[in-house]
Scaffold this motif. Structure first.
Motif, PDB file in Angstrom:
ATOM      1  N   MET A 166       0.875  -1.155   0.072  1.00  0.00           N
ATOM      2  CA  MET A 166       0.020   0.019   0.082  1.00  0.00           C
ATOM      3  C   MET A 166       0.891   1.016  -0.096  1.00  0.00           C
ATOM      4  SD  MET A 166      -3.249   0.052   2.457  1.00  0.00           S
ATOM      5  CE  MET A 166      -4.663   0.465   1.672  1.00  0.00           C
ATOM      6  N   GLU A 189      -2.470   5.878  -0.426  1.00  0.00           N
ATOM      7  CA  GLU A 189      -3.443   5.200  -0.210  1.00  0.00           C
ATOM      8  C   GLU A 189      -3.647   4.879   1.443  1.00  0.00           C
ATOM      9  OE1 GLU A 189      -1.953   1.668  -2.142  1.00  0.00           O
ATOM     10  OE2 GLU A 189      -3.323   2.019  -3.778  1.00  0.00           O
ATOM     11  N   ILE A 190      -2.731   4.959   2.103  1.00  0.00           N
ATOM     12  CA  ILE A 190      -2.940   4.875   3.498  1.00  0.00           C
ATOM     13  C   ILE A 190      -3.572   5.977   4.194  1.00  0.00           C
ATOM     14  CG2 ILE A 190      -1.738   4.696   5.852  1.00  0.00           C
ATOM     15  CD1 ILE A 190       0.562   2.814   4.204  1.00  0.00           C
ATOM     16  N   GLU A 205      -5.486   8.153   2.526  1.00  0.00           N
ATOM     17  CA  GLU A 205      -6.869   8.119   2.121  1.00  0.00           C
ATOM     18  C   GLU A 205      -7.598   7.226   3.123  1.00  0.00           C
ATOM     19  OE1 GLU A 205      -7.385   7.157  -2.112  1.00  0.00           O
ATOM     20  OE2 GLU A 205      -5.874   8.604  -2.567  1.00  0.00           O
ATOM     21  N   MET A 206      -7.208   5.787   3.280  1.00  0.00           N
ATOM     22  CA  MET A 206      -7.731   5.023   4.149  1.00  0.00           C
ATOM     23  C   MET A 206      -7.970   5.689   5.567  1.00  0.00           C
ATOM     24  SD  MET A 206      -9.449   2.235   4.334  1.00  0.00           S
ATOM     25  CE  MET A 206      -8.528   0.636   3.965  1.00  0.00           C
ATOM     26  N   GLU A 207      -7.063   6.242   6.165  1.00  0.00           N
ATOM     27  CA  GLU A 207      -7.136   6.791   7.608  1.00  0.00           C
ATOM     28  C   GLU A 207      -8.187   8.126   7.438  1.00  0.00           C
ATOM     29  OE1 GLU A 207      -5.896   6.389  10.277  1.00  0.00           O
ATOM     30  OE2 GLU A 207      -4.849   4.461   9.512  1.00  0.00           O
ATOM     31  N   VAL A 241     -10.893   8.122   5.413  1.00  0.00           N
ATOM     32  CA  VAL A 241     -12.233   7.340   5.283  1.00  0.00           C
ATOM     33  C   VAL A 241     -12.452   6.785   6.722  1.00  0.00           C
ATOM     34  CG1 VAL A 241     -13.226   5.331   4.423  1.00  0.00           C
ATOM     35  CG2 VAL A 241     -12.186   6.777   2.879  1.00  0.00           C
ATOM     36  N   ILE A 242     -11.566   6.390   7.578  1.00  0.00           N
ATOM     37  CA  ILE A 242     -11.776   5.733   9.052  1.00  0.00           C
ATOM     38  C   ILE A 242     -12.168   6.925   9.798  1.00  0.00           C
ATOM     39  CG2 ILE A 242     -10.706   4.596  10.634  1.00  0.00           C
ATOM     40  CD1 ILE A 242      -9.212   2.891   8.842  1.00  0.00           C
ATOM     41  N   VAL A 272     -10.817  -2.701  11.255  1.00  0.00           N
ATOM     42  CA  VAL A 272     -10.143  -1.941   9.774  1.00  0.00           C
ATOM     43  C   VAL A 272      -8.781  -2.003   9.804  1.00  0.00           C
ATOM     44  CG1 VAL A 272     -10.274  -0.003   8.362  1.00  0.00           C
ATOM     45  CG2 VAL A 272     -12.451  -0.876   9.229  1.00  0.00           C
ATOM     46  N   SER A 273      -8.080  -1.714  11.119  1.00  0.00           N
ATOM     47  CA  SER A 273      -6.667  -1.409  11.150  1.00  0.00           C
ATOM     48  C   SER A 273      -6.094  -2.794  10.812  1.00  0.00           C
ATOM     49  CB  SER A 273      -6.278  -1.163  12.708  1.00  0.00           C
ATOM     50  OG  SER A 273      -6.788   0.078  12.964  1.00  0.00           O
ATOM     51  N   VAL A 316      -5.898  -2.851   7.203  1.00  0.00           N
ATOM     52  CA  VAL A 316      -4.857  -1.942   6.596  1.00  0.00           C
ATOM     53  C   VAL A 316      -3.375  -2.548   7.035  1.00  0.00           C
ATOM     54  CG1 VAL A 316      -3.790   0.362   6.998  1.00  0.00           C
ATOM     55  CG2 VAL A 316      -6.174   0.085   7.117  1.00  0.00           C
ATOM     56  N   LYS A 363      -2.636  -5.323   4.206  1.00  0.00           N
ATOM     57  CA  LYS A 363      -2.053  -4.894   3.217  1.00  0.00           C
ATOM     58  C   LYS A 363      -0.815  -4.022   3.085  1.00  0.00           C
ATOM     59  CE  LYS A 363      -6.858  -4.026   1.362  1.00  0.00           C
ATOM     60  NZ  LYS A 363      -7.794  -2.869   0.655  1.00  0.00           N
TER      61      LYS A 363
END
Length: 119
Positions: free
Chosen positions: A1, A5-6, A8-10, A12-13, A85-86, A89, A92
């Motif tokens: 990842m 991307e990380i 963006e994921m953070e 979203v979370i 979810v972590s 992540v 990934k």
């Protein structure tokens, strides 16, 4: 990842966490307002639901006490979701040490919910 991307994921979370807290507050407010307006918890005497299924059934029946408890369950579930979810992540990212540690924390949380009792 990749790093972006990380990030963006953070984002979203963090939006999900904010949504969970706001939803919880809204549900609790609705239940409390119903209780204040009716003066009735929806349950006779001093009997109240303690099991999640009974709480959800009471909320679907528009019982104010159960609606408040549903809001509290949403509040409790929000950070637990974050832990779940972590794990994904970290997997990934191929950061298996943190994935294992986070998985252990997640298992402990789930076991505490299963074993926990209201007395």
């Amino acid at each position: 990842m990749h790093k972006n991307e990380i990030e963006e994921m953070e984002i979203v979370i963090s939006k999900f966490l904010k949504f969970g807290v706001l939803l919880s507050a809204f549900v609790i407010f609705i239940g409390f307002a119903m209780f204040l307006l009716t003066g009735n918890s929806g349950y006779a005497g001093s009997t109240y639901p303690t099991e999640p299924i009974a709480i959800l059934k009471g909320a679907l029946a528009f019982k104010s006490y159960s609606i408040i408890l549903t809001g509290l369950m949403i509040l409790i579930a929000t950070p637990v979701f974050r832990v779940g979810v972590s794990i994904i992540v970290f997997m990934k990212e191929k950061d298996f040490l943190y994935a294992k540690i986070t998985s252990l924390v997640f298992v402990i949380l789930i076991i505490s919910f299963i074993l926990g009792k209201v007395e």
